[in-house]
Design an enzyme around this catalytic site. Structure first.
Site, PDB file in Angstrom:
ATOM      1  N   LYS A 120      23.601 -14.409  -0.219  1.00 22.78           N
ATOM      2  CA  LYS A 120      22.985 -13.083  -0.083  1.00 22.78           C
ATOM      3  C   LYS A 120      23.724 -12.062  -0.949  1.00 22.78           C
ATOM      4  O   LYS A 120      23.120 -11.186  -1.561  1.00 22.78           O
ATOM      5  CB  LYS A 120      23.027 -12.663   1.392  1.00 22.78           C
ATOM      6  N   LEU A 164      16.747  -8.062   5.729  1.00 17.64           N
ATOM      7  CA  LEU A 164      17.822  -7.131   6.079  1.00 17.64           C
ATOM      8  C   LEU A 164      18.623  -6.781   4.834  1.00 17.64           C
ATOM      9  O   LEU A 164      18.914  -7.646   4.013  1.00 17.64           O
ATOM     10  CB  LEU A 164      18.756  -7.784   7.098  1.00 17.64           C
ATOM     11  N   ILE A 165      18.971  -5.510   4.715  1.00 10.81           N
ATOM     12  CA  ILE A 165      19.814  -5.066   3.596  1.00 10.81           C
ATOM     13  C   ILE A 165      21.273  -5.370   3.959  1.00 10.81           C
ATOM     14  O   ILE A 165      21.722  -5.103   5.076  1.00 10.81           O
ATOM     15  CB  ILE A 165      19.620  -3.551   3.364  1.00 10.81           C
ATOM     16  N   ASN A 220      13.936   3.685   5.172  1.00 12.10           N
ATOM     17  CA  ASN A 220      12.885   2.737   5.561  1.00 12.10           C
ATOM     18  C   ASN A 220      11.774   3.475   6.294  1.00 12.10           C
ATOM     19  O   ASN A 220      12.017   4.499   6.942  1.00 12.10           O
ATOM     20  CB  ASN A 220      13.479   1.674   6.493  1.00 12.10           C
ATOM     21  N   HIS A 254       8.884   2.679   9.255  1.00  9.27           N
ATOM     22  CA  HIS A 254       8.586   1.689  10.298  1.00  9.27           C
ATOM     23  C   HIS A 254       7.396   2.183  11.119  1.00  9.27           C
ATOM     24  O   HIS A 254       7.342   3.355  11.501  1.00  9.27           O
ATOM     25  CB  HIS A 254       9.816   1.487  11.188  1.00  9.27           C
ATOM     26  N   SER A 311       0.832  -1.212   0.000  1.00  9.66           N
ATOM     27  CA  SER A 311       0.000   0.000   0.000  1.00  9.66           C
ATOM     28  C   SER A 311       0.866   1.261   0.000  1.00  9.66           C
ATOM     29  O   SER A 311       0.493   2.271  -0.609  1.00  9.66           O
ATOM     30  CB  SER A 311      -0.986   0.002   1.178  1.00  9.66           C
ATOM     31  N   ASN A 312       2.035   1.214   0.648  1.00 13.09           N
ATOM     32  CA  ASN A 312       2.923   2.384   0.596  1.00 13.09           C
ATOM     33  C   ASN A 312       3.489   2.579  -0.803  1.00 13.09           C
ATOM     34  O   ASN A 312       3.620   3.716  -1.270  1.00 13.09           O
ATOM     35  CB  ASN A 312       4.052   2.244   1.626  1.00 13.09           C
ATOM     36  N   MET A 345      10.739  -7.045   4.142  1.00 13.36           N
ATOM     37  CA  MET A 345      11.049  -7.741   5.381  1.00 13.36           C
ATOM     38  C   MET A 345      12.336  -8.569   5.297  1.00 13.36           C
ATOM     39  O   MET A 345      12.408  -9.680   5.804  1.00 13.36           O
ATOM     40  CB  MET A 345       9.862  -8.615   5.796  1.00 13.36           C
TER      41      MET A 345
HETATM   42  C1  GAR Z   1       4.059  -0.781   6.777  1.00 12.20           C
HETATM   43  O1  GAR Z   1       3.208  -0.469   7.860  1.00 12.20           O
HETATM   44  C2  GAR Z   1       5.512  -0.565   7.161  1.00 12.20           C
HETATM   45  O2  GAR Z   1       5.695   0.501   8.055  1.00 12.20           O
HETATM   46  C3  GAR Z   1       5.854  -1.883   7.808  1.00 12.20           C
HETATM   47  O3  GAR Z   1       5.236  -2.829   6.975  1.00 12.20           O
HETATM   48  C4  GAR Z   1       4.007  -2.276   6.475  1.00 12.20           C
HETATM   49  C5  GAR Z   1       3.941  -2.558   4.999  1.00 12.20           C
HETATM   50  O4  GAR Z   1       2.675  -2.208   4.497  1.00 12.20           O
HETATM   51  N1  GAR Z   1       7.266  -2.073   7.917  1.00 12.20           N
HETATM   52  C6  GAR Z   1       7.880  -2.673   8.944  1.00 12.20           C
HETATM   53  O5  GAR Z   1       7.277  -3.182   9.877  1.00 12.20           O
HETATM   54  C7  GAR Z   1       9.401  -2.679   8.871  1.00 12.20           C
HETATM   55  N2  GAR Z   1       9.970  -3.173  10.075  1.00 12.20           N
HETATM   56  P1  GAR Z   1       2.419  -2.105   2.930  1.00 12.20           P
HETATM   57  O6  GAR Z   1       2.985  -3.390   2.297  1.00 12.20           O
HETATM   58  O7  GAR Z   1       0.930  -2.056   2.797  1.00 12.20           O
HETATM   59  O8  GAR Z   1       3.109  -0.872   2.437  1.00 12.20           O
END
Ligand code: GAR
Length: 196
Positions: free
Chosen positions: A72, A99-100, A114, A116, A19-20, A97
């Site tokens: 990796k 690690l880079i 990132n 979070h 969604s982001n 999800m």
């Molecule tokens: C988001 O809420 C992001 O902040 C989180 O995963 C979700 C992804 O949503 N990220 C983490 O938890 C990183 N540690 P999306 O796939 O709908 O954008």
């Protein structure tokens, strides 16, 4: 003379719903002053909704499981070749999800960012919204930070609090956090690029 500044090319990395990614992609059309163009997507989960969206939208896509590669380092070297082909300037992790590693960190110093869903350093990791909810936190929020080799540990760029008071369920909190993220991530990425 009228001068149109070149936009920074952004690769968005996803593992899930995306969604982001969708919000960032939409912003480049809705806001002509936004100094960013979403020009590539990388996913470690080839079938996830985020990767599907990139395919449908025609955004150049690298979608491979790390298991397809010997190491990796090999995986990241292949991502790096793709990013170079697409002339990518910045990387935005959006629910990515994994690690880079050193290959990408060295290739994009201070250019991997990132988002979070907590006010870091509170509630790092994969379940940040649930952890804040289970903890009975009165305020949680969203953090945008530079990526380093740790889990949600890099230097914070900007944070936005989200009040938990008045929110009746974990689902509602997820929705509220996402709403904030969809606006905030684009705002902060735009500021980072404009200040570079
Ligand atoms: C988001 O809420 C992001 O902040 C989180 O995963 C979700 C992804 O949503 N990220 C983490 O938890 C990183 N540690 P999306 O796939 O709908 O954008």
């Amino acid at each position: 003379m009228n001068h149109v500044a070149k936009k920074a090319n952004l690769a968005v990395f996803v593992s899930g719903t995306g969604s982001n990614l969708r919000a960032l992609y939409k912003r480049q059309y809705d806001d002509s002053t936004w100094p960013v163009a979403v020009t590539a997507v990388v996913s470690n989960k080839p079938d996830c909704l985020g990767a599907q969206f990139a395919g449908e939208a025609g955004i150049p896509l690298f979608a491979h499981s790390p298991k397809e590669f010997a190491s990796k380092e090999d995986y990241e070297n292949n991502i790096l070749s793709f990013l170079k082909e697409q002339n990518v300037d910045y990387i935005a992790l959006a629910g990515y999800m994994k690690l880079i590693g050193a290959v990408l960190l060295n290739a994009y110093p201070k250019r991997i960012i990132n988002i979070h869903p907590s006010l870091l350093p509170a509630y790092p990791g994969k379940q940040a919204v649930q952890d804040a909810w289970d903890d009975g936190a009165s305020v949680t929020g969203v953090t945008v930070h530079y990526v380093d080799e740790g889990i949600d540990t890099g230097q914070v760029i900007a944070q936005q609090p989200v009040a938990v008071a008045g929110i009746d369920s974990l689902d509602e909190l997820y929705t509220r956090i996402h709403e904030v993220e969809h606006q905030f991530y684009g705002d902060v990425l735009g500021q980072v690029v404009a200040q570079a």
